[in-house]
Each structure stands twice: as structure tokens, then as C-alpha cells.
Design an enzyme around this catalytic site. Structure first.
Site, PDB file in Angstrom:
ATOM      1  N   HIS A 272       3.647   1.792  -1.660  1.00 42.32           N
ATOM      2  CA  HIS A 272       3.928   2.053  -3.076  1.00 42.32           C
ATOM      3  C   HIS A 272       2.679   2.585  -3.783  1.00 42.32           C
ATOM      4  CE1 HIS A 272       6.940  -1.378  -2.392  1.00 42.32           C
ATOM      5  NE2 HIS A 272       7.713  -0.360  -2.742  1.00 42.32           N
TER       6      HIS A 272
ATOM      7  N   GLU B 233       0.812  -1.224   0.000  1.00 38.81           N
ATOM      8  CA  GLU B 233       0.000   0.000   0.000  1.00 38.81           C
ATOM      9  C   GLU B 233       0.845   1.275   0.000  1.00 38.81           C
ATOM     10  OE1 GLU B 233      -3.151   1.262  -0.178  1.00 38.81           O
ATOM     11  OE2 GLU B 233      -3.714  -0.704  -0.914  1.00 38.81           O
TER      12      GLU B 233
END
Ligand code: AMP
Length: 285
Positions: free
Chosen positions: A37, A35
């Protein structure tokens, strides 16, 4: 999502986007996406028209004995996540594609890179800056987004962009955390169940320091000592690599917290190296 594996094709694809008048937002990663990224992808997508992402486990930023050979990889899952986030261009070069035999030119920095992680990972930031410079040349993004999770990296990339006149705007996105506070990281996959439960101590130490600071303790040595004390409690043990309060601009240690200050720490938990950080003395907390 269009998957591109060669430098030439990526360069051409990005040039075509720019010719069509579309601004490119770029997020470089080493994959095994989480998440954190994805939050960067969304930020880049908002700031631009075309979203370009790279997934490249960069061999030259790993030292001897580090985890290059075992760095987690899941190309199919990453591809699915990129599709879900409507990534337009996914650049996934091989190591040989990025570093031809005989590659010998690097981007180095001798000041901001000298402390914190740089002191414990010789050559790491030289590898990071070199690959990011190369990726910027291939993609020529208008905006590139990096995570506050890797705070020293952010400062170094901002410095490289300024000193070497890259025509890219750098945006920094906040650290995305698990529900218990642990900063998301691809390396969290290395943790056993007991280590995973213990890993929350980094965030707890930062929260403790933030509370003390809010309560009027502005002496950096006191905050660092209290954080170390917290890290020393509990099992399995964590081995502290560093806990430091440094000036955000210079990354040099401060004695009193009077300006924007980075509280940063790195520990080893079993075989896994974990980092985290928080900012003190900033308007937005
Ligand atoms: P990596 O794949 O670990 O090289 O990270 C790629 C980018 O994602 C870097 O800019 C990181 O700072 C960022 N990033 C990693 N973890 C997080 C997180 N938990 N929250 C926000 N950004 C992150």
C-alpha cells in the site's frame, strides 16, 4: 493527515484542493496497511500534489461465507502509517455512510470479470467497480494508483474508466514482496507459521514458469502443468482454485505465449485464499 468520515466533507475537501490548483492522487484501500500500500501512496504522491487515501472494507465485494466479518483492522496503526507517508486526506467512511439503506445501483462488467477470480467470487468485481466508481465521484482524482498484485482488478478498473468516461488516469504499481517472495497482502495475517512458510509456493511456481518461458517454453499448457506440479508438492497442501495463462487485454486463456500474457493463480491454504501473478512477454520483464 486530515481524517474524514463523511462523503460530504470528503467531497468538499477534495474540491477545495482542486480549486487551489492542486492535483489529487488517490489510492483506495481496505486498510491493514503494508509496504505494498505504501508504495502506491508514494507513487500517487509523485504523480500529484495532494495525496488522498481511502480505507474502507467494502461489504459488497465479499461473498457469503467470505472473510468480511474477520477482515483484519488496525485503525490506529494505519493512521500512524498514513501520517508517516504524509497522506493529506484519509477518507474512512462507515459502511452505512457509503451505502444508504436501499442502495440499489451497481457497476457491473460481464466480460473481463467472467474468468479468473471473477469465476470463483461471484459478484466480487461488481462490488469493487461500484465502490471505486463511488470513490472516484467523491474524490475526483487526477491520478489513481492500483497494484499489479490484483491484476484482474486493474484491467477492470481501466476498462470502467474508459467505458464510463471517468476523467482519471490509472497508474499501476508493481507487486511488493516479502524477502522470500510472498506477495504482501493484508490477508497474510491469517496464516499460521507453517502456512506462512508454505505460502511462498505461489511465487516459486511463477518463478518456475518465468524460467521455463525464458528457456524457450512458450506453450501455455506446459507452463500451467509445471506450475500445478510444483504447487502439488510440499505440505501443508494447497488447494488450487485456478492457474491460468491469459491474454493481458482480453483476460482469455492463450495456448501460446506470443503477446503480453498474465500468468495468474489463486489457491487456498487452510482457510486463507491467496492470489499472485506475473507478466510474460513484456519488454520490461
Ligand atoms: P487492498 O487493501 O488489498 O484492497 O489493496 C489496495 C490496493 O493496494 C490495491 O490496488 C492492491 O492491488 C494494492 N496492493 C495490495 N497488495 C499489494 C502489494 N503486495 N504490492 C503492491 N500493491 C498492492
Amino acid at each position: 493527515v486530515r481524517i474524514v468520515e463523511s462523503v460530504g466533507e470528503m467531497r468538499a475537501a477534495c474540491a477545495a484542493e482542486r480549486r487551489a490548483g492542486r492535483r489529487i492522487g488517490f489510492v483506495p484501500t481496505m486498510g491493514y496497511l503494508h509496504e505494498g500500500h505504501l508504495s502506491l501512496f508514494r507513487r500517487a504522491r509523485e504523480a500529484a500534489d495532494t495525496l488522498a487515501v481511502s480505507i474502507f472494507v467494502n461489504p459488497i465485494q465479499f461473498g457469503p461465507g467470505e472473510d468480511y466479518e474477520r477482515y483484519p483492522v488496525d485503525a490506529a496503526r494505519d493512521e500512524g502509517l498514513c501520517r508517516g507517508e504524509k497522506v493529506d486526506l484519509l477518507f474512512r467512511p462507515s459502511a452505512r455512510e457509503m451505502y444508504a439503506a436501499g442502495h440499489s445501483v451497481y457497476v457491473d462488467e460481464g466480460d473481463l470479470a467472467s474468468g479468473l477470480c471473477g469465476a470463483h467470487r461471484p459478484g466480487h468485481f461488481r462490488g469493487v467497480l461500484t465502490v471505486v466508481a463511488k470513490l472516484f465521484h467523491v474524490v475526483e482524482p487526477d491520478v489513481a494508483v492500483f497494484g499489479q498484485k490484483d491484476a484482474q482488478q486493474v484491467r477492470l478498473i481501466e476498462k470502467m474508466v474508459r467505458d464510463l468516461d471517468f476523467a482519471v488516469r490509472i497508474e499501476v504499481a508493481p507487486t511488493v514482496r516479502e524477502p522470500d517472495g510472498l506477495a504482501m497482502s493484508s490477508r497474510n495475517a491469517y496464516l499460521s507459521d507453517v502456512e506462512r512458510r508454505r505460502a511462498v509456493c505461489l511465487w516459486q511456481a511463477l518463478e518456475l514458469a518465468k524460467r521455463l518461458y525464458a528457456g524457450g517454453t512458450h506453450d501455455a499448457a506446459v507452463l500451467v502443468a509445471r506450475m500445478r506440479e510444483h504447487l502439488a508438492q510440499g505440505s501443508p497442501p494447497v488447494r488450487v482454485e485456478y492457474v491460468e495463462a491469459v491474454d493481458w487485454e482480453t483476460l482469455k486463456p492463450v495456448t501460446r505465449i506470443e503477446r503480453k500474457t498474465l500468468l495468474a493463480l489463486a489457491v487456498r491454504l487452510g482457510a486463507t485464499r491467496l492470489i499472485d501473478n506475473a507478466l510474460l512477454c513484456v519488454a520490461d520483464g
